[in-house]
Every structure is written in structure tokens, then in C-alpha cells.
Scaffold this motif. Structure first.
Motif: not given
Length: 294
Positions: A100-113, A167-170
Motif C-alpha cells: 500500500v505504501l510503496t504503490v501509493g507513493a511511487a505512483t503519486l511521485a511518478g505522476y507528479a514528476f 524500492s521507490m527510486p526504481f
């Protein structure tokens, strides 16, 4: 015979049956198939040994290691499950929270960038991208000190947050590149209709990212299920440890009872196999989508 008669006759005569083509066996084709079959056998052979070994007792393992034997000792699974079942529950909780935490943070950050413009966006992304080139062992001691200072030891968050940070950076990079390839008109049309960025993310971006989310979820599950060092040093309470630590302790407690020990290995791998078969279509779609977009 006139041209009209020839045309009429050609229309009424049955068409000749197509010639059957015999399969062609070339040396390259035979070599390819032999290589693929050999690789499949080599990959599945350890699984075969695990399955047959989990139903044996010590004498059967020593006498016929590579062949199935009778009788089958199903009690190995019962005793192994009684030992590792508490670790099962802990690992499932940690994996669900991490996903939940990794998917939520990675998708939000990827969309924001990808879709938003904010100060230092490029610098922050480059710093995040550079984190992928640092060996994971370098962050082990600083992460432990940070978790200790924050009071996170012996809590589910010490596992979930470490997994997210690792996992977040990748995955942010993958999500950003994936969103970059989507038509900009999709986002602009929703903005013109008055949709907020959160609404665009939930209604448009997440459905587009569904294959990648499935791929990332399975990757996080695999990471949590196989991690050993971090849970060993951060979860000191016995009732909070993970399946890998439980298997390690089972190997010590089983002694010469190799049948029960191998049955424990099989039970530890079973949830990963079930999760893969359930999400196999989405997993393969994520691999294909990622390969095309990247």
C-alpha cells in the motif's frame, strides 16, 4: 470453347486443395528447442526435489534422494506449518502494508514528476535517480540508526518504510517514464473540464498504470517475503518476526528431520506461487507494457 464458357467452367470447378506443408526441422530450430527444454528442466529440478523431499523421512532422503518413495509422510507439513504459521501472519501483514505504501507513493511521485511543474523538480528527480546506483548494504546501518531514533523497531512500519525507501527510486523512475508516454491531451481535456490533479490521478492515471501496479505489487511482495537481514536485526521480539527468520530457526530446530525442514521451505514458497498464478496475466501485461514504454 469461348471465353464465357471458360469462365463458367472455372467458377463451377472446385478449387484445388492447398498442398500440405510438412514441418521443417532445421538445426537451428532443434538447437533452440533443446536449449529451452534444458533450461526449463534445470529451473524446475530444484522444485521437484523440494516437493518429493518434503514427503520423505530421513532414511528415504538418504537412500533415494532423487526419486519419489512410499509411504508419503504428510505429517511433515503438519509439523512444519505448526512451527511457521505465526511467521506467515506477520509477513502477510508487513507485505500488505508495504504494498500500500510503496504503490501509493511511487505512483503519486511518478505522476507528479511527469505531469506537474514545481521548483527543483529536475534536481529532485536526478537525486532520486542517483539513489538507484547506491548499493543497498550502504544504507543498512544508517537506516537502522534512523529507525531506532524514530522508535520504529519491532513495529510493522520498520519493515514497510524500509521497503518503500529501497524500492521507490526504481519504481518512481518507471512510473514517470510510463506516464511520459501517455498523450498529453488526456490530461489537458480533464483539466479543461475542471478536474483536479487528484481526480485526474484517480480516474485516469491509475487505470493506465494498472499493469505496472500489479508488477510493482508482486515485486514488493517478493522483496518482503525473501528479506532476511533487515527483519532479523530490527524485529527482536519473537512473535513479530517474518517467514525468512522463521525458516532459519526451523532449520536449526529440525536437526536431522530434513523432511520437516524441506516441507517448511515448500510452505514458505507456496504463497508466492499462488500470488503469481493469480496475478499472472496482469504481471505479464506489466512486463510487456514496461518493455514497450521504456
Amino acid at each position: 470453347m469461348t471465353t464465357t464458357d471458360l469462365a463458367r467452367r472455372a467458377a463451377t470447378d472446385p478449387a484445388p486443395a492447398p498442398a500440405t506443408r510438412r514441418p521443417r526441422f532445421t538445426s537451428a530450430g532443434v538447437t533452440k528447442h533443446v536449449y529451452m527444454i534444458t533450461m526449463i528442466v534445470l529451473m524446475l529440478f530444484p522444485l521437484y526435489l523440494t516437493i518429493i523431499g518434503s514427503f520423505k523421512e530421513l532414511n528415504q532422503i538418504l537412500d533415494d534422494f532423487f526419486l519419489p518413495t512410499l509411504p508419503l509422510h504428510t505429517e511433515n507439513y503438519v509439523r512444519a506449518f505448526d512451527y511457521i504459521s505465526p511467521y506467515y501472519v506477520n509477513t502477510i501483514i508487513y507485505a500488505a502494508l508495504s504494498i500500500v505504501l510503496t504503490v501509493g507513493a511511487a505512483t503519486l511521485a511518478g505522476y507528479a514528476f511527469s505531469a506537474l511543474r514545481f521548483p527543483f523538480r529536475r534536481i529532485l528527480f536526478l537525486l532520486l535517480f542517483a539513489k538507484m546506483f547506491l548499493p543497498g548494504v550502504m544504507s543498512l546501518v544508517p537506516s537502522f540508526v534512523l529507525a531506532s531514533n524514530l522508535g520504529l523497531l519491532n513495529t510493522p512500519f520498520v519493515i514497510a518504510l524500509f521497503c518503500m525507501g529501497t524500492s521507490m527510486p526504481f519504481w518512481v523512475f518507471v512510473m514517470k517514464v510510463f506516464v511520459d508516454q501517455q498523450p498529453r491531451e488526456l490530461f489537458e481535456s480533464m483539466r479543461m473540464d475542471g478536474a483536479s490533479e487528484l481526480r485526474i490521478f484517480v480516474s485516469l492515471v491509475l487505470p493506465l498504470l494498472r499493469p505496472m501496479v500489479a508488477l510493482m505489487s508482486l515485486n514488493v511482495l517478493l522483496f518482503i517475503w525473501n528479506d532476511f537481514i533487515w527483519p532479523l536485526v530490527t524485529l527482536t521480539d519473537e512473535d513479530k518476526r517474518t517467514i525468512t527468520v522463521g525458516i532459519f530457526k526451523l532449520s536449526s530446530a529440525a536437526g536431522l528431520d530434513y523432511g520437516m525442514m524441506i516441507a517448511g521451505y515448500a510452505l514458505a514458497a507456496l504463497p508466492l506461487l499462488i500470488a503469481f498464478f493469480i496475478a499472472m496475466r496482469a504481471f505479464m501485461s506489466g512486463l510487456t507494457a514496461g518493455a514497450i514504454k521504456l
